[in-house]
Design an enzyme around this catalytic site. Structure first.
Site, PDB file in Angstrom:
ATOM      1  N   CYS A 287       0.811  -1.221   0.000  1.00 34.64           N
ATOM      2  CA  CYS A 287       0.000   0.000   0.000  1.00 34.64           C
ATOM      3  C   CYS A 287       0.846   1.274   0.000  1.00 34.64           C
ATOM      4  CB  CYS A 287      -0.986   0.004   1.163  1.00 34.64           C
ATOM      5  SG  CYS A 287      -0.223  -0.131   2.774  1.00 34.64           S
TER       6      CYS A 287
ATOM      7  N   ARG B 221       5.736  -8.673  -0.431  1.00 31.96           N
ATOM      8  CA  ARG B 221       5.235  -7.880  -1.560  1.00 31.96           C
ATOM      9  C   ARG B 221       5.926  -6.524  -1.636  1.00 31.96           C
ATOM     10  NH1 ARG B 221      -1.071  -8.051  -0.639  1.00 31.96           N
ATOM     11  NH2 ARG B 221      -0.338  -8.145   1.511  1.00 31.96           N
TER      12      ARG B 221
END
Length: 158
Positions: free
Chosen positions: A22, A93
């Site tokens: 994010c 990630r």
């Protein structure tokens, strides 16, 4: 940090690489939308420019320091501690540690990676990295603590 921690809603953020699913991505969506509406979000863009160059900055500073200390960089043994995108997390990630590793490899160094939070098979599958089960003592010319896992703090490494 200790004084700020006395405030009821304080969150103890520490400097580090900006990766993950994010924080490293969402500002791109925000700036795209802002620019499509005719606004240029200079502060967000400046933050992205700084963060996007941080991996090279870390690797280059380390190589410069090694050179100043007369440590041969080519074929040097280096250890990167931490691979996840943030401390005490198993998520890989968009980890920016990969970019540090890639930059260091352009200097022809030998880099080992250690992260007790990451499954070795996942690191190998996602990034072709073979994680150490445990780093060797007195084996490295330089060490980068890329992710401040609690285990590293317990060793007195911050």
């Amino acid at each position: 940090m200790n004084a700020a921690g006395t405030k009821w809603n304080f969150l103890p953020f520490r400097p580090g690489l900006v990766g993950g699913h994010c924080i490293g991505v969402d500002p791109c969506y925000l700036t795209y939308k802002a620019e499509s509406l005719g606004y240029r979000p200079e502060v967000i863009l400046a933050g992205r420019r700084i963060n996007d160059g941080m991996e090279s900055y870390i690797a280059d500073r380390l190589v410069k320091k090694m050179t100043q200390e007369k440590i041969n960089v080519v074929d040097a043994n280096m250890l990167i501690m931490g691979l996840s995108f943030k401390e005490n997390c198993t998520d890989l990630r968009n980890t920016k540690v990969i970019d540090i590793l890639n930059t260091l490899e352009t200097y022809h160094v030998k880099v080992d990676v250690y992260d007790p939070w990451i499954e070795p098979g996942i690191a190998n599958k996602e990034y072709n990295i073979f994680l150490l089960e445990k780093p060797s003592k007195n084996n490295y010319d330089a060490i980068i603590i890329a992710v401040a896992h609690d285990e590293f703090r317990a060793l007195g490494i911050n």
